[in-house]
Design an enzyme around this catalytic site. Structure first.
Site, PDB file in Angstrom:
ATOM      1  N   LYS A 151       0.841  -1.205   0.000  1.00 26.95           N
ATOM      2  CA  LYS A 151       0.000   0.000   0.000  1.00 26.95           C
ATOM      3  C   LYS A 151       0.878   1.258   0.000  1.00 26.95           C
ATOM      4  CE  LYS A 151      -0.443  -0.350   5.052  1.00 26.95           C
ATOM      5  NZ  LYS A 151      -1.302  -0.883   6.132  1.00 26.95           N
ATOM      6  N   TYR A 170      15.451  31.148   8.586  1.00 30.03           N
ATOM      7  CA  TYR A 170      14.229  31.880   8.937  1.00 30.03           C
ATOM      8  C   TYR A 170      14.005  31.949  10.443  1.00 30.03           C
ATOM      9  CZ  TYR A 170      12.532  31.536   4.069  1.00 30.03           C
ATOM     10  OH  TYR A 170      12.367  31.638   2.726  1.00 30.03           O
TER      11      TYR A 170
HETATM   12  C1  LIG Z   1      -0.452  -1.761   6.879  1.00 33.39           C
HETATM   13  C2  LIG Z   1      -0.930  -3.079   7.384  1.00 33.39           C
HETATM   14  C3  LIG Z   1      -0.042  -4.157   7.524  1.00 33.39           C
HETATM   15  C4  LIG Z   1       1.460  -4.000   7.371  1.00 33.39           C
HETATM   16  O1  LIG Z   1       1.947  -3.479   8.576  1.00 33.39           O
HETATM   17  P1  LIG Z   1       3.513  -3.238   8.850  1.00 33.39           P
HETATM   18  O2  LIG Z   1       3.561  -2.812  10.262  1.00 33.39           O
HETATM   19  O3  LIG Z   1       3.941  -2.178   7.903  1.00 33.39           O
HETATM   20  O4  LIG Z   1       4.204  -4.531   8.597  1.00 33.39           O
HETATM   21  C5  LIG Z   1      -0.557  -5.398   7.867  1.00 33.39           C
HETATM   22  N1  LIG Z   1      -1.891  -5.542   8.094  1.00 33.39           N
HETATM   23  C6  LIG Z   1      -2.764  -4.523   8.014  1.00 33.39           C
HETATM   24  C7  LIG Z   1      -4.192  -4.760   8.309  1.00 33.39           C
HETATM   25  C8  LIG Z   1      -2.310  -3.259   7.665  1.00 33.39           C
HETATM   26  O5  LIG Z   1      -3.169  -2.225   7.615  1.00 33.39           O
END
Ligand SMILES: *Cc1c(COP(=O)(O)O)cnc(C)c1O
EC number: 5.1.1.1
Length: 379
Positions: free
Chosen positions: A44, A269
């Site tokens: 993702k 700044y």
């Molecule tokens: C994003 C997500 C993961 C991956 O988690 P990490 O901590 O990045 O390994 C696994 N399961 C679900 C439901 C997620 O939303």
């Protein structure tokens, strides 16, 4: 180590190097740790900032067959690169969108009764059971069915006959803290949920609990399928500990100029920081518009982040600007116009940079800017 890359392309201020060989090695490492459980890959948010298409290519090449994304658009991008892969959409099924999911062979992770009803309706309309995962909430209170709802769904044969439930998942709230009692509690609740879906009625249903951190907590959490994201990309798996994985992302910016600053003068700044001694300050060609959070600024009251030259730390001086940052190189006479500075990489570990920005490595990766020169290193 591989050969050094040529200098940063002068048309860009900074270069982001993504080591796809390290990404593949990290997946193989995790897959080895959890076997015989299956290791999926969470891609993702553009594969945590590394570019979804490139990551999927590299991961599929070494054997990843199951991918998790947050949204349908991301799922379609996975589908375009890995036609035979299983693609699960974590954020579930938006209203009125079931036909599009089915048509593109995207499996929604269903976490509420209305979503499950929509998916079952679509399956009846198409005349075939439709693949999906079911999400049970065991204490995170984010997405997912309650245990009572899961029991009702499991018992409702009119619904379940329309569904091809491939995976039963839950998500851990505190996996990054070793020995946190919430993890064991969630695992117990999940075992109750799992028992609601007996193999006789749900053949081949896989159980899935662990994200990256969960993989490192307890072998029992591996269940049938693990869902690592962060660890694949070199992220930490325990709060405050360095990552056990190979780093995947390196960020470098060029020194535009080096200037002398008199003792007592301020830099940047707001005149937020004054130098105590006669100093040499290098101005780098990257800033907050490149995803390097302004919270890593330094002031007289509070030290900020740092960059590295050949592994040696150079602290940020004053406020970060949109396209520039200043770092103290008084003790590094070799640093000059054109020298590359490491913003993330050797001497500037992702976890340390995240801490300086008041956030976690996940947010640093997913905030990486859009205007870098991007280089992907293959095996
Ligand atoms: C994003 C997500 C993961 C991956 O988690 P990490 O901590 O990045 O390994 C696994 N399961 C679900 C439901 C997620 O939303």
């Amino acid at each position: 180590m591989q050969d050094p890359l040529p200098t940063i392309d002068s048309r860009f201020g900074a270069r982001l190097t993504i080591d796809l060989a390290a990404l593949a090695a990290n997946w193989l490492d995790l897959a080895g740790r959890v076997a015989p459980a299956e290791c999926a890959a969470v891609v993702k948010a553009d594969a945590y900032g590394t570019r979804l298409e490139r990551a999927v290519d590299a991961l599929a090449r070494v054997g990843a067959r199951t991918f998790f994304v947050a949204h349908a658009t991301e799922g379609l991008r996975v589908r375009g690169r890995a036609p035979a892969a299983r693609v699960f959409v974590l954020n579930g099924l938006p209203p009125g969108f079931a036909a599009d999911f089915a048509e593109n062979d995207l499996a929604p992770v269903l976490g509420s009764v209305p979503e499950i009803e929509d998916w079952a309706d679509a399956a009846r309309m198409l005349g075939r059971p439709l693949a999906c995962a079911l999400h049970v909430d065991t204490g995170l209170n984010r997405l997912g069915l309650s245990l009572a709802e899961a029991a009702e769904i499991a018992a409702d044969t009119r619904l379940t006959s329309a569904l091809d439930v491939r995976v039963l998942i839950t998500h851990l709230a505190c996996a990054d803290e070793p020995d946190h009692p919430a993890t064991a509690r969630q695992a117990e609740r999940f075992a109750e949920a799992r028992a609601l879906f007996p193999q006789a009625r749900f053949p081949g249903l896989a159980a899935s609990i662990a994200n990256s951190a969960g993989i490192f907590r307890d072998q029992a959490l591996h269940a049938d399928l693990v869902r690592p994201g962060a660890a694949l990309y070199g992220g930490a798996v325990s709060t405050g500990e360095p990552s056990p994985m190979r780093p995947v992302v390196e960020l470098e910016a060029r020194v535009i100029q080096v200037r002398d600053v008199a003792a007592g003068d301020s830099v940047g700044y707001g005149a937020a920081e004054h130098v105590a001694r006669p100093s040499r300050v290098a101005i780098l060609s990257a800033g907050y518009a490149d995803g390097y959070h302004r919270l890593a600024s330094s002031s007289d009251d509070r030290p900020g982040g740092h960059v590295a030259f050949d592994g040696r730390r150079a602290p940020i001086v004053g406020r970060l600007s949109m396209d520039l940052m200043a770092v103290d190189v008084t003790d590094m006479p070799a640093v000059a116009r054109g020298t590359p500075a490491t913003l993330i990489g050797p001497g500037a570990a992702l976890a340390d940079i995240a801490r300086a920005m008041g956030t976690i490595d996940y947010e640093v990766l997913t905030s990486l800017g859009r205007r870098y020169e991007r280089v992907w290193r293959e095996a």
